[in-house]
Motif scaffolding. Structure first.
Motif, PDB file in Angstrom:
ATOM      1  N   ASN A 141     -14.002   1.376  -1.861  1.00  0.00           N
ATOM      2  CA  ASN A 141     -14.444   2.174  -2.998  1.00  0.00           C
ATOM      3  C   ASN A 141     -15.593   3.071  -2.570  1.00  0.00           C
ATOM      4  O   ASN A 141     -16.277   2.787  -1.590  1.00  0.00           O
ATOM      5  CB  ASN A 141     -14.900   1.282  -4.156  1.00  0.00           C
ATOM      6  CG  ASN A 141     -13.752   0.542  -4.792  1.00  0.00           C
ATOM      7  OD1 ASN A 141     -12.660   1.064  -4.922  1.00  0.00           O
ATOM      8  ND2 ASN A 141     -13.991  -0.694  -5.183  1.00  0.00           N
TER       9      ASN A 141
ATOM     10  N   PHE B   2     -10.190   9.833  -8.358  1.00  0.00           N
ATOM     11  CA  PHE B   2     -10.275   9.249  -7.028  1.00  0.00           C
ATOM     12  C   PHE B   2     -11.185  10.083  -6.141  1.00  0.00           C
ATOM     13  O   PHE B   2     -11.328  11.293  -6.340  1.00  0.00           O
ATOM     14  CB  PHE B   2      -8.892   9.193  -6.369  1.00  0.00           C
ATOM     15  CG  PHE B   2      -7.876   8.403  -7.141  1.00  0.00           C
ATOM     16  CD1 PHE B   2      -7.814   7.038  -7.017  1.00  0.00           C
ATOM     17  CD2 PHE B   2      -6.985   9.039  -7.979  1.00  0.00           C
ATOM     18  CE1 PHE B   2      -6.861   6.310  -7.719  1.00  0.00           C
ATOM     19  CE2 PHE B   2      -6.032   8.335  -8.687  1.00  0.00           C
ATOM     20  CZ  PHE B   2      -5.975   6.951  -8.556  1.00  0.00           C
TER      21      PHE B   2
ATOM     22  N   TYR C 187      -0.638  10.718  -2.049  1.00  0.00           N
ATOM     23  CA  TYR C 187      -1.813  10.031  -1.501  1.00  0.00           C
ATOM     24  C   TYR C 187      -1.529   8.546  -1.366  1.00  0.00           C
ATOM     25  O   TYR C 187      -0.602   8.011  -1.976  1.00  0.00           O
ATOM     26  CB  TYR C 187      -3.047  10.250  -2.372  1.00  0.00           C
ATOM     27  CG  TYR C 187      -2.942   9.682  -3.775  1.00  0.00           C
ATOM     28  CD1 TYR C 187      -3.246   8.362  -4.048  1.00  0.00           C
ATOM     29  CD2 TYR C 187      -2.540  10.486  -4.840  1.00  0.00           C
ATOM     30  CE1 TYR C 187      -3.159   7.849  -5.328  1.00  0.00           C
ATOM     31  CE2 TYR C 187      -2.451   9.991  -6.123  1.00  0.00           C
ATOM     32  CZ  TYR C 187      -2.760   8.660  -6.366  1.00  0.00           C
ATOM     33  OH  TYR C 187      -2.665   8.159  -7.631  1.00  0.00           O
ATOM     34  N   THR C 188      -2.331   7.887  -0.537  1.00  0.00           N
ATOM     35  CA  THR C 188      -2.346   6.434  -0.460  1.00  0.00           C
ATOM     36  C   THR C 188      -3.742   5.973  -0.847  1.00  0.00           C
ATOM     37  O   THR C 188      -4.727   6.671  -0.603  1.00  0.00           O
ATOM     38  CB  THR C 188      -2.020   5.911   0.955  1.00  0.00           C
ATOM     39  OG1 THR C 188      -2.972   6.436   1.880  1.00  0.00           O
ATOM     40  CG2 THR C 188      -0.614   6.297   1.378  1.00  0.00           C
ATOM     41  N   ILE C 189      -3.803   4.810  -1.468  1.00  0.00           N
ATOM     42  CA  ILE C 189      -5.092   4.260  -1.884  1.00  0.00           C
ATOM     43  C   ILE C 189      -5.653   3.428  -0.743  1.00  0.00           C
ATOM     44  O   ILE C 189      -4.969   2.565  -0.193  1.00  0.00           O
ATOM     45  CB  ILE C 189      -4.932   3.413  -3.164  1.00  0.00           C
ATOM     46  CG1 ILE C 189      -4.450   4.311  -4.304  1.00  0.00           C
ATOM     47  CG2 ILE C 189      -6.243   2.728  -3.526  1.00  0.00           C
ATOM     48  CD1 ILE C 189      -4.131   3.581  -5.588  1.00  0.00           C
TER      49      ILE C 189
ATOM     50  N   ARG D 255     -12.131   4.798  -6.531  1.00  0.00           N
ATOM     51  CA  ARG D 255     -11.274   4.316  -5.445  1.00  0.00           C
ATOM     52  C   ARG D 255     -11.083   5.457  -4.455  1.00  0.00           C
ATOM     53  O   ARG D 255     -10.902   6.607  -4.841  1.00  0.00           O
ATOM     54  CB  ARG D 255      -9.948   3.828  -5.991  1.00  0.00           C
ATOM     55  CG  ARG D 255     -10.172   2.599  -6.851  1.00  0.00           C
ATOM     56  CD  ARG D 255      -8.998   1.962  -7.499  1.00  0.00           C
ATOM     57  NE  ARG D 255      -7.685   2.504  -7.299  1.00  0.00           N
ATOM     58  CZ  ARG D 255      -6.583   1.947  -7.755  1.00  0.00           C
ATOM     59  NH1 ARG D 255      -6.634   0.842  -8.437  1.00  0.00           N
ATOM     60  NH2 ARG D 255      -5.417   2.501  -7.549  1.00  0.00           N
TER      61      ARG D 255
ATOM     62  N   VAL E 279      -9.003   7.546  -1.720  1.00  0.00           N
ATOM     63  CA  VAL E 279      -7.610   7.837  -1.369  1.00  0.00           C
ATOM     64  C   VAL E 279      -7.559   8.711  -0.130  1.00  0.00           C
ATOM     65  O   VAL E 279      -8.503   9.431   0.178  1.00  0.00           O
ATOM     66  CB  VAL E 279      -6.844   8.531  -2.529  1.00  0.00           C
ATOM     67  CG1 VAL E 279      -6.715   7.616  -3.727  1.00  0.00           C
ATOM     68  CG2 VAL E 279      -7.476   9.851  -2.912  1.00  0.00           C
TER      69      VAL E 279
ATOM     70  N   ASN F  61       0.859  -1.187   0.000  1.00  0.00           N
ATOM     71  CA  ASN F  61       0.000   0.000   0.000  1.00  0.00           C
ATOM     72  C   ASN F  61       0.899   1.242   0.000  1.00  0.00           C
ATOM     73  O   ASN F  61       0.997   1.949   0.990  1.00  0.00           O
ATOM     74  CB  ASN F  61      -0.934   0.001   1.215  1.00  0.00           C
ATOM     75  CG  ASN F  61      -1.909   1.152   1.160  1.00  0.00           C
ATOM     76  OD1 ASN F  61      -2.359   1.530   0.095  1.00  0.00           O
ATOM     77  ND2 ASN F  61      -2.232   1.713   2.306  1.00  0.00           N
TER      78      ASN F  61
END
Length: 105
Positions: A84, A58, A78-80, A95, A97, A30
């Motif tokens: 969702n 996103f 950013y991180t995912i 998705r 973020v 991640n």
């Protein structure tokens, strides 16, 4: 009868305490992504503000009010997240973020 009420109340409280929002840690599975080419847009229907990139848009879970401007050019990191966001009449899916850094370009 009172014992049953206390037992149910205790179960409800422990369930609620276990439902805290936990961030997905930044790991090799991640990672944190850097971008220089983002634009804040208003999504279709009731989707709100989105972070648009050249190949995907996103739903930021923590977009600061100062960046909630349609057409704003941004850069940052950013991180995912593992979930969702579904919205709109056509059930658009984006998705989610978590913005870790953002600046105007």
């Amino acid at each position: 009868m009172k014992k049953a009420h206390f037992l149910v109340l205790g179960l409800i409280i422990s369930f609620l305490l276990s439902c805290e929002d936990k961030d997905d840690p930044i790991t090799s599975s991640n990672p944190e992504f850097s971008f220089e080419d983002g634009t804040i847009i208003i999504g279709p229907d009731t989707c709100g503000f989105l972070l648009s990139r050249p190949t995907e848009s996103f739903k930021p879970e923590n977009l600061s009010p100062q960046f909630q401007v349609s057409g704003l050019a941004v850069r940052g990191k950013y991180t995912i997240k593992s979930q969702n966001y579904k919205c709109g009449l056509k059930n658009n899916v984006f998705r989610v973020v978590r913005i870790t850094e953002m600046q105007r370009r």
